[in-house]
Enzyme design. Structure first.
Site, short mmCIF file in Angstrom:
data_model
loop_
_atom_site.label_atom_id
_atom_site.label_comp_id
_atom_site.label_asym_id
_atom_site.label_seq_id
_atom_site.Cartn_x
_atom_site.Cartn_y
_atom_site.Cartn_z
N GLN A 193 0.84 -1.20 0.00
CA GLN A 193 0.00 0.00 0.00
C GLN A 193 0.88 1.25 0.00
O GLN A 193 1.56 1.53 0.99
CB GLN A 193 -0.88 0.01 1.26
N GLY A 194 0.86 1.99 -1.07
CA GLY A 194 1.64 3.23 -1.17
C GLY A 194 0.76 4.44 -0.93
O GLY A 194 0.40 5.14 -1.88
N TYR A 195 0.39 4.66 0.32
CA TYR A 195 -0.43 5.82 0.68
C TYR A 195 0.43 6.92 1.32
O TYR A 195 0.53 8.01 0.80
CB TYR A 195 -1.53 5.41 1.67
N SER A 196 1.02 6.58 2.48
CA SER A 196 1.70 7.60 3.29
C SER A 196 2.89 8.21 2.55
O SER A 196 3.55 7.55 1.75
CB SER A 196 2.21 6.99 4.60
N GLU B 108 -13.05 -2.16 5.55
CA GLU B 108 -12.10 -2.96 6.32
C GLU B 108 -11.87 -2.44 7.72
O GLU B 108 -11.00 -2.92 8.43
CB GLU B 108 -10.78 -3.07 5.55
N GLU C 11 -4.32 8.74 18.40
CA GLU C 11 -4.91 10.08 18.50
C GLU C 11 -5.98 10.27 17.42
O GLU C 11 -7.05 10.84 17.68
CB GLU C 11 -3.83 11.17 18.36
N SER D 253 4.85 -0.94 3.86
CA SER D 253 5.13 -2.30 4.35
C SER D 253 5.25 -3.27 3.18
O SER D 253 4.45 -3.21 2.24
CB SER D 253 4.00 -2.78 5.26
C1 LIG Z 1 4.85 -0.40 11.08
C2 LIG Z 1 4.16 0.57 10.17
C3 LIG Z 1 3.66 0.11 8.97
C4 LIG Z 1 3.03 1.00 8.08
N1 LIG Z 1 2.63 0.54 6.86
C5 LIG Z 1 2.14 1.41 5.97
C6 LIG Z 1 1.83 0.96 4.64
O1 LIG Z 1 1.98 -0.21 4.30
N2 LIG Z 1 1.40 1.88 3.75
C7 LIG Z 1 1.21 3.20 4.08
O2 LIG Z 1 0.78 3.96 3.23
N3 LIG Z 1 1.50 3.64 5.33
C8 LIG Z 1 1.96 2.78 6.28
N4 LIG Z 1 2.28 3.23 7.54
C9 LIG Z 1 2.15 4.65 7.84
C10 LIG Z 1 1.06 4.98 8.83
O3 LIG Z 1 -0.21 4.88 8.22
C11 LIG Z 1 1.35 6.40 9.34
O4 LIG Z 1 2.57 6.34 10.06
C12 LIG Z 1 0.26 6.93 10.21
O5 LIG Z 1 -0.90 7.16 9.47
C13 LIG Z 1 0.69 8.24 10.89
O6 LIG Z 1 1.19 9.15 9.96
P1 LIG Z 1 2.61 9.86 10.17
O7 LIG Z 1 3.63 8.82 10.48
O8 LIG Z 1 2.84 10.76 9.01
O9 LIG Z 1 2.45 10.73 11.49
P2 LIG Z 1 1.68 12.12 11.60
O10 LIG Z 1 0.38 12.04 10.91
O11 LIG Z 1 2.61 13.20 11.21
O12 LIG Z 1 1.42 12.18 13.15
C14 LIG Z 1 2.45 12.56 14.10
C15 LIG Z 1 1.80 12.61 15.47
O13 LIG Z 1 0.77 13.62 15.47
C16 LIG Z 1 -0.47 13.06 15.85
N5 LIG Z 1 -1.56 13.67 15.07
C17 LIG Z 1 -1.60 13.83 13.72
N6 LIG Z 1 -2.76 14.42 13.36
C18 LIG Z 1 -3.47 14.60 14.48
C19 LIG Z 1 -4.74 15.15 14.77
N7 LIG Z 1 -5.53 15.62 13.78
N8 LIG Z 1 -5.16 15.18 16.07
C20 LIG Z 1 -4.38 14.71 17.07
N9 LIG Z 1 -3.15 14.19 16.86
C21 LIG Z 1 -2.70 14.13 15.60
C22 LIG Z 1 -0.37 11.58 15.52
O14 LIG Z 1 -1.25 10.82 16.31
C23 LIG Z 1 1.09 11.30 15.84
O15 LIG Z 1 1.26 11.08 17.22
C24 LIG Z 1 2.87 2.37 8.44
C25 LIG Z 1 3.36 2.82 9.67
C26 LIG Z 1 4.00 1.94 10.53
C27 LIG Z 1 4.53 2.46 11.84
#
Ligand SMILES: Cc1cc2nc3c(=O)[nH]c(=O)nc-3n(C[C@H](O)[C@H](O)[C@H](O)COP(=O)(O)OP(=O)(O)OC[C@H]3O[C@@H](n4cnc5c(N)ncnc54)[C@H](O)[C@@H]3O)c2cc1C
Length: 405
Positions: free
Chosen positions: A131-134, A249, A392, A166
């Site tokens: 999944q290439g989202y983030s 899902e 959060e 991932s």
């Molecule tokens: C092991 C692992 C596997 C993953 N696999 C994938 C994958 O296969 N494909 C993919 O696309 N992504 C994947 N991800 C990414 C994951 O979806 C993101 O890490 C997650 O959505 C958080 O985004 P971020 O890391 O940019 O943190 P941010 O969104 O920048 O958040 C940083 C901090 O701010 C807080 N925060 C952010 N917005 C708010 C808000 N509105 N209110 C309160 N607090 C807030 C968050 O809770 C966090 O503590 C994976 C992540 C991990 C750790």
């Protein structure tokens, strides 16, 4: 109608089904594979494949798919039982990116050609998706993504970067959200593309993580040319597909049964290390109390899931309940594995950290050393409150539902 607990002896219309599942899990899952799961080792692609082929041969390759696409057509209660029985028997989970995530989206939005090309290979386990989202700067706020796709004849040309992807290092295909327009609100110009990972211009770089299991990667896309036929749904309406995926899902029946099995394992570990005997020490009393509380938490999570399943089947499930489950189960998994680490003792964790620091490389897996694998799992589970939507963000969903905020 409620689903009986495995230990319950009440007669239930699902009893025969449960027994069928149990016999299959007992006889068809290879012992070596069960040992990998039982000892908390990382399940490899090949090991996932072996189990998927067994399930596929039995007609159970896709418990969550309708029959017309080769799925079982099971209702959510049957799916839950499948997860419960297979978790209890230490069968591996199924690889979810294809079956659970993009498969249903392709069924709903895909062309007949896309369905014919992609679905059978997800079903038999021969093709793996990631999944290439983030992106850097677009995680919780996914709609801020910047990776751009520009049309050039009958191709899209993609440039940008994905992160935390991932399994990108071993996937054949990536479903990815890209920006095809900067007009309007930020959700508007997003499209969903299906990208073969061997396309020139894709570079996958591993992200080292504290657990030293290779899960996540950066994916760089430089002038990556993808046929327009790989656009899923309508250009600029990718957000709809992304939401469809989340809505479909958000309720996974798999997490709670795996947690229940983990709780059992932690109990076994505690017994093996001496607690629960005739005269447990004071610290063992504390561990026992924590374990009992966590076990009560697992029972609570199970009740919550079963009621959510009923509501989902009646079409009344609120988003906040799924978010509450995700929030609760992520926390519970960290609690449980934390107890396991404390049972193992600090010297064990210190040894692992030393090894990682000294070599800077993958720590050798030691199948006999299940304690060590638990510690890997402890480190991996730190990500549970981040991946799939942070705690959060789940709290925000709950607050919005409860208070209309
Ligand atoms: C092991 C692992 C596997 C993953 N696999 C994938 C994958 O296969 N494909 C993919 O696309 N992504 C994947 N991800 C990414 C994951 O979806 C993101 O890490 C997650 O959505 C958080 O985004 P971020 O890391 O940019 O943190 P941010 O969104 O920048 O958040 C940083 C901090 O701010 C807080 N925060 C952010 N917005 C708010 C808000 N509105 N209110 C309160 N607090 C807030 C968050 O809770 C966090 O503590 C994976 C992540 C991990 C750790």
């Amino acid at each position: 109608m409620t689903i009986p607990h495995p230990s319950s002896h009440t007669l239930d219309p699902y009893d025969a089904f449960r027994e069928e599942l149990r016999q299959f899990a007992e006889s068809e899952c290879p012992p070596a594979l069960k040992e990998v799961v039982r000892t908390n080792q990382k399940v490899t692609r090949n090991e996932y494949r072996i189990w998927q082929e067994k399930l596929f041969a039995r007609g159970w390759g896709a418990p969550n798919w309708p029959v017309e696409y080769g799925g079982t057509g099971w209702d959510l209660q049957q799916r839950y039982l499948f997860e419960e029985v297979t978790a209890q028997a230490d069968c591996p989970p199924q690889y979810h990116h294809g079956l659970g995530h993009i498969g249903p989206v392709i069924m709903h939005f895909g062309t007949p050609e896309q369905k014919a090309r992609f679905l059978p290979r997800i079903l038999d386990g021969s093709e793996w998706w990631c999944q290439g989202y983030s992106e850097p700067g677009a995680g919780s706020d996914l709609a801020s993504l910047k990776t751009a796709a520009v049309r050039d004849g009958d191709h899209y040309v993609i440039n940008g970067q994905k992160i935390w992807t991932s399994h990108a290092q071993e996937a054949d295909m990536m479903y990815t959200l890209v920006r095809t327009s900067n007009e309007g609100r930020k959700q508007a110009g997003i499209s969903l593309l299906l990208v073969p990972m061997d396309t020139p211009g894709i570079e996958v770089r591993p992200i080292p993580t504290i657990d030293h299991w290779h899960h996540v990667n950066e994916v760089f896309l430089n002038d990556v040319r993808v046929p327009c036929a790989n656009l899923l749904g309508v250009e600029g309406e990718g957000w709809k597909c992304a939401k469809f995926l989340l809505d479909r899902e958000r309720l996974s029946p798999a997490t709670v049964p795996r947690l229940a099995r983990l709780a059992e394992q932690v109990g076994e570990l505690l017994r093996a290390r001496g607690a629960g005997g005739s005269a447990p020490s004071a610290s063992q009393h504390v561990l026992l109390e924590r374990l009992y509380l966590a076990q009560a938490g697992v029972a609570g999570a199970r009740e919550m899931l079963l009621s959510a399943i009923q509501e989902e089947m009646q079409g009344t499930l609120a988003a906040s309940k799924s978010s509450a489950l995700k929030l609760y189960c992520s926390d519970l998994s960290q609690q449980l594995i934390g107890i396991a680490l404390d049972i193992a003792g600090p010297e064990y964790a210190a040894r692992l950290v030393d090894t990682v620091a000294a070599t800077g490389q993958e720590v050798a897996s030691d199948a006999d050393d299940s304690l060590r694998q638990l510690i890997h799992t402890y480190l991996f589970y730190r990500s549970r409150t981040i991946a799939g939507g942070t705690s959060e963000v789940q709290k925000n969903v709950i607050a919005r539902d409860l208070f209309g905020a």
